[in-house]
Design a protein around this motif. Sequence first.
Motif, short mmCIF file in Angstrom:
data_model
loop_
_atom_site.label_atom_id
_atom_site.label_comp_id
_atom_site.label_asym_id
_atom_site.label_seq_id
_atom_site.Cartn_x
_atom_site.Cartn_y
_atom_site.Cartn_z
N THR A 139 -4.33 7.23 -7.08
CA THR A 139 -4.20 7.09 -5.78
C THR A 139 -4.60 5.74 -5.46
O THR A 139 -5.51 4.90 -6.22
CB THR A 139 -4.91 7.87 -4.88
N LEU A 152 2.03 3.33 0.29
CA LEU A 152 2.25 4.82 0.33
C LEU A 152 3.50 5.15 -0.12
O LEU A 152 3.57 6.44 -0.62
CB LEU A 152 2.06 4.92 1.99
N GLU A 165 3.27 5.66 -3.74
CA GLU A 165 2.22 6.82 -4.04
C GLU A 165 2.95 8.40 -3.67
O GLU A 165 2.69 9.16 -4.07
CB GLU A 165 1.08 6.58 -3.40
N HIS A 166 3.57 8.24 -2.40
CA HIS A 166 4.00 9.47 -1.95
C HIS A 166 5.32 9.82 -1.97
O HIS A 166 5.78 11.14 -1.76
CB HIS A 166 3.40 10.00 -0.51
#
Lengths: 456, 456
Positions: free
Chosen positions: A409, A424, A427-428
């Motif tokens: 993360t 983000l 990451e997501h």
Amino acid sequence: MPDSLNNLLTALKPQFADRLLTSDAAREHHGSGESHLTPAWPDAIVMVQSTEEVSDVLAACTCYGVPVIPFGAGSSIEGQIHAPHGGISLDMSAMHAILSVQDTDMDCTVQCGVTRQALNEHLRVTGLFFPVELGAHATLGGIAATRASGTTTVRYGSMRDLVLGMTIVMPDGEIIKTGGRARKSSAGYDLTRLFIGSEGTLGVITELNLRLFGVPEATQTAMCSFATIEDATQTVVMALQCGLSLNRIELADRLQMQAINRYSKTDLPESPTLWVELTGAPATVENDMEVFEGLAETASRFDRATTAEDASRLWRVRHDALYASRALRPGIKGISTDVCVPISQLPAIISEIQDVIATTSIQAPLVGHVGDGNFHLVLLYDPENQDEAQEARHINTQLVEMALKMGGTCTGEHGVGLGKKAYLTAEHGPALGVMRRIRNALDPDNIMNPGKIFDL
Amino acid sequence: MPDSLNNLLTALKPQFADRLLTSDAAREHHGSGESHLTPAWPDAIVMVQSTEEVSDVLAACTCYGVPVIPFGAGSSIEGQIHAPHGGISLDMSAMHAILSVQDTDMDCTVQCGVTRQALNEHLRVTGLFFPVELGAHATLGGIAATRASGTTTVRYGSMRDLVLGMTIVMPDGEIIKTGGRARKSSAGYDLTRLFIGSEGTLGVITELNLRLFGVPEATQTAMCSFATIEDATQTVVMALQCGLSLNRIELADRLQMQAINRYSKTDLPESPTLWVELTGAPATVENDMEVFEGLAETASRFDRATTAEDASRLWRVRHDALYASRALRPGIKGISTDVCVPISQLPAIISEIQDVIATTSIQAPLVGHVGDGNFHLVLLYDPENQDEAQEARHINTQLVEMALKMGGTCTGEHGVGLGKKAYLTAEHGPALGVMRRIRNALDPDNIMNPGKIFDL
Ligand SMILES: Cc1cc2nc3c(=O)[nH]c(=O)nc-3n(C[C@H](O)[C@H](O)[C@H](O)COP(=O)(O)OP(=O)(O)OC[C@H]3O[C@@H](n4cnc5c(N)ncnc54)[C@H](O)[C@@H]3O)c2cc1C
Ligand SMILES: Cc1cc2nc3c(=O)[nH]c(=O)nc-3n(C[C@H](O)[C@H](O)[C@H](O)COP(=O)(O)OP(=O)(O)OC[C@H]3O[C@@H](n4cnc5c(N)ncnc54)[C@H](O)[C@@H]3O)c2cc1C
């Protein structure tokens, strides 16, 4: 000043009087925090004293369409308390009552503005303590809102694991209670965990029920040096697999140890170093330290503290690590990276990022909560120097990319704020869209800390 | 059969062929589960084999507006897998691959249909294990979806604490990944925890990353009897405060012990009883058992197992407790209550509910995960007998009201389903409205397990 803001301040003034601040000094303090990012001042600050007052302010902000930014101690470092769209900084620090402590149940209820230091001071007589330990003076509301953690996470978990329930004010002023005082529940959605880590974008936490723990009877401390990060990590993995009673296990790299020696006038080996603290019953920690020493067979030096003074001497240099780093380049504060990866990937990511750092002019000492796979590089660069700033950004971006590729993360504990927003999506992926739908459902007018975590 | 359903089945048939079931036998199996509630059959069952297939089915169900009910092992007991509005039961049991085990990181990735027994069987050679232990044959997807837990929660936490990340299919078929493999993260909202406990009302979990632990080296087991529940609870509180290496600590009341003696042909004291299991390093458990025996000074009898056979003999009667209870009234299965309260309230709530039970004709032996404040009464009543059914409902409702008054929850581990819906307004107040807004935002067409947790 736009009309909406003017009207809001006029509406709030009678109720808050001199707890409504608009001075430059107050605005500056509430718009910079500990972040390396350019300050962005709120238009005004309201010092609230109760859940009902928070509800009043939020209802008014919704009514006038003015942003609200909850403010705990302002110690967050990714621009979480900045006001890029202006609005009200809602200062929670006066809500610092410890409402109750239940010894038998080992839990307590506090207002959000209580600091963890104040709570532990208060608890001292009970033999209980609250185990989230971080390197800053921070409020429990802020710690929850950033899902913060620290050196003892390897034993007790992060803020995520230790909150039983909360009182929350929703953007329209509605007051809700999440969770409760039961140790576990399967009754509906886990709103407590949803608000933990939401960085003030969903509502304001005003009270928290927290789990407490008995102060362990005994402690054993050691510090040991290794030829390589890999040897150090391997020792930690074995200690985790054996279930040793680790309370803290911290790592520093060669450069950090050089910085420490210089700053603390010590003569420690300048090679990767572990600090380990075991806590529990005397027989347990005695046994576990023997086992740990056995596991650390690759250590070139193993110092075991024999007295409490010894132990605090060993920890002192770890606690001063940030100052030692900064002293490598006086006048420069540096910024801290915060990736977290599966522990098996630590040696690889550290070696890869050190290769990248070597191509720049930046010095970047490393400390890490190695039991969790979370580490910080302090990037010592001069923000006024465009080339250095560019290099620092490059290092941080490379590091995040490596971490994500390894299943990690971009932020283990510092949170997103403004500074980590850009990562983000990587990451997501589509999960970020799900987060945004939740945000839109709970804060349809987008008044809660707008521009944080998500772009507007 | 309405047109929409017909069209859906026509659309799914080519892809799923004989994995699309509409027989009465399949519908009955998928519409009753282990619940005491009147069965409610789905219209059809689809046996999926991959995340992509789940995505296809959900997209089709959204398109035709047909409900979908995820189905793991069907062991849930509050009607979670019932189909009160018909629709498709999405059977996940064929998704039972263990995808990877990372020894060094002590984690693994599994498909949702893997049972915890199968996972632990697979892990045996590694020296690692997954510690959520419940009394049923259940899938890890179902365990996550109900936020289940069990005897070892006092040590390792519940399912909430042990999932690092998940793959989820959203109602419209979009596939997302939540969390990751890092031990901690502050990167945005905690979607993992939001889906844990959502009982199939927000999306379908297809894969899980789970934390694993090293199998402890040594175990110590004891069983001890007390004059009162209060004495037993007090002993547990002290053990928790001392941080003893408790792995399990289970309570039974007098009636349960009578049932056990009768069923297991034992001669145990018929008074409140604790089973305790300590695990860890040999020196630790040895020391901790000494300490525990000292704390249990009010125990009238203290049996410490000296051999592994001894220990399993002590646990055998605990494991058979449900059958022992049922044998009190042959032919009657009973229903299980599930409140959880702060541990200090256990003696009070047990004594108060026993007073209520005494005014009825129902027998209700008690077992409890006392370290968590969670206990179950098996209410032995005949569902065909209206008076008894009324009495059982009365006991359950009284019990929930007491628990909520004490800061507890209506369900510690079994979940809401249909059976506990009526209590959620009392437990959550306006927070229930926040949950519903999340539900509406993520499943706007209300196709995911409609009628569960919330009324439609
Ligand atoms: C020297 C130093 C060391 C640090 N060490 C650590 C560490 O070891 N571990 C770690 O995790 N972090 C660390 N940090 C970062 C920081 O301390 C944490 O992020 C901390 O949790 C912030 O708490 P605060 O009270 O200062 O919150 P603030 O900075 O005031 O606010 C942080 C965020 O939370 C929101 N917020 C605050 N209060 C509330 C509330 N009541 N309701 C809703 N939202 C709220 C704010 O809007 C903002 O988005 C460190 C920072 C510094 C400067
Ligand atoms: C004898 C007995 C003992 C029990 N002991 C315990 C105990 O000790 N502790 C405890 O907590 N519970 C216990 N239970 C209850 C039950 O075992 C748990 O609720 C279990 O978690 C259900 O798992 P399952 O696979 O059977 O799920 P199911 O019953 O098939 O489904 C349960 C719920 O989860 C949803 N679901 C299932 N799979 C998925 C998925 N992949 N994605 C999204 N949603 C999904 C379903 O839609 C449903 O709402 C017991 C039950 C029995 C009959």
